[in-house]
Design an enzyme around this catalytic site. Structure first.
Site, PDB file in Angstrom:
ATOM      1  N   CYS A 406      21.640  31.900  33.989  1.00 49.90           N
ATOM      2  CA  CYS A 406      22.998  31.015  34.222  1.00 49.90           C
ATOM      3  C   CYS A 406      22.968  30.023  35.371  1.00 49.90           C
ATOM      4  O   CYS A 406      23.394  28.977  35.241  1.00 49.90           O
ATOM      5  CB  CYS A 406      24.062  32.194  34.726  1.00 49.90           C
ATOM      6  N   MET A 407      22.111  30.255  36.355  1.00 50.96           N
ATOM      7  CA  MET A 407      21.857  29.314  37.645  1.00 50.96           C
ATOM      8  C   MET A 407      20.790  28.143  37.475  1.00 50.96           C
ATOM      9  O   MET A 407      20.658  27.524  38.378  1.00 50.96           O
ATOM     10  CB  MET A 407      21.465  30.329  38.662  1.00 50.96           C
TER      11      MET A 407
END
Length: 418
Positions: A406-407
């Site tokens: 996600c990051m």
């Protein structure tokens, strides 16, 4: 001097990662409070200084592997030094609809007076009523503070920029500018679009825009990058659940097929739940043929295939697959089967580790991933399967429900030869 443009694009989920965009925790996270974090899609407030240290460790570990890591605050700072870019952003952010008639000119003139680094910080971190000097729109601002409070926002913070995966997604030789599901996240796409439009890293590069326009109201058509995986062999996986809609998926597929950029889009019908908000919260690649999955959700995925069809009015056909999702993905890559590592531990531990992003790892190169340290059962199983697991601290970064996958917003990734 060569005038050849740099080619950007992501051609697999497990090939060598070359260039990636991240966004460090900052002012937006300092704005999180117990009373507003739910509205801003965080499960809890975070210790920001520790989150910054942990994120820096994440970035350092990627750079040690030779990856070019671009940080969003830095990109935005450099972008808005171009007067045309700054005007483009402020024309869209500082409007009567978003700020109110009484404070648009005052807020804009104050923002324009800031040096670029500070301005970028406020564009991501938000502007509270107390940030604006009292001399700017004094009477209206005074009433605003008295009625709504000193900590109310003229521009809301964007703490979910930490999860750069979702705002845009690079699919083979192009990118989508995603209309996000929640209002709290829609302004993120505007800022990222400005970076792609004006920053020299992107303005001087060659790539397509497959779908999305932050100037347009997309209605029920929503798309988030955590659902999108260009896995190679001309195949794209797209989760259809809480955040990405069939309306958007159809348009993305149509655009990819029209340009010959993909040969098949496999749609993963997901249950609509926060624990499985995106496909990458329950399924991610760790090697060319190895995935980690949360079986309780993945076994319930309903797979559909979209393929080009010139005889169709929309240029494609759709069919529901009879095989399981994992079988369909393996077949699409020309593999007999995928090696599968399930979330580790007993039923209680597995549910906890999935919630803590145990299946949300980012592949740096074939067989090398970054994941959270707390997911000890899943990390151990991955290592036993031959995967190198580089760990980072989850204690603060994980409070927004997102891991290494996600990051990161991959911008250049090598293909895999299937």
């Amino acid at each position: 001097m060569s005038t050849e443009k740099t080619k950007l694009g992501v051609h697999s989920e497990a090939g060598k990662l070359r260039k990636v965009m991240v966004c460090s925790p900052g002012l937006a996270h300092q704005r999180l409070t117990p009373s507003n974090c739910d509205e801003l899609l965080f499960d809890d407030v975070i210790w920001v200084n520790q989150a910054k240290r942990d994120h820096f460790d994440f970035v350092t570990k990627m750079r040690e592997r030779g990856i070019d890591v671009l940080e969003m605050h830095n990109l935005l700072t450099e972008t808005i030094q171009n007067p045309e870019a700054l005007k483009w952003i402020l024309d869209r952010k500082i409007t009567a609809d978003s700020v109110g008639l009484g404070l648009t000119s005052e807020l804009r003139s104050w923002l324009e007076s800031l040096e670029p680094r500070k301005l970028a910080e406020y564009l991501i971190g938000g502007v509270a009523a107390d940030d604006l000097p009292a001399s700017e729109g004094a009477n209206i601002l005074k009433m605003y503070r008295e009625y709504l409070g000193h900590s109310s926002f003229l521009l809301p913070p964007l703490p979910n920029t930490q999860f750069t995966r979702d705002t845009t997604c690079w699919i083979y030789g192009g990118v989508t500018l995603n209309p996000m599901y929640w209002p709290a996240r829609r302004q993120e796409t505007l800022l990222t679009t400005a970076i792609y439009k004006f920053h020299p890293e992107f303005a001087n590069a060659e790539f397509e825009i497959w779908y999305g326009d932050p100037d347009k109201d997309h209605g029920s058509s929503t798309l988030e990058g955590g659902d999108v995986m260009p896995i190679g062999n001309g195949v794209v996986l797209i989760g259809m659940g809480e955040r990405s809609s069939r309306q958007a998926i159809g348009q993305v597929a149509q655009s990819l097929f029209a340009k010959g950029a993909a040969e098949r889009v496999i749609v993963a019908g997901l249950p609509k739940s926060r624990a499985a908000m995106h496909l990458d919260t329950v399924f991610s690649f760790c090697d060319r043929d190895l995935v980690t999955v949360f079986p309780e959700v993945v076994k319930e995925i309903v797979p559909f295939s979209l393929r080009p069809d010139p005889s169709s009015p929309y240029g494609m056909n759709i069919r529901r697959e009879e095989k399981t999702f994992l079988e369909v993905v393996a077949e699409s890559l020309g593999l007999k089967k995928l090696r599968v590592v399930e979330t580790g531990g007993n039923s209680f531990a597995a549910e906890r580790e999935q919630w803590d992003d145990g299946n949300n790892v980012v592949c740096l190169e074939p067989g090398v991933v970054v994941g959270y340290d707390r997911n000890t059962y899943t990390n151990t199983l991955l290592r036993k399967a031959g995967v190198e697991v580089i760990t980072i601290s989850a204690s603060e970064l994980g409070r927004g429900r997102g891991g290494g996958h996600c990051m990161t917003c991959p911008i250049v990734r090598d293909p895999i030869d299937y």
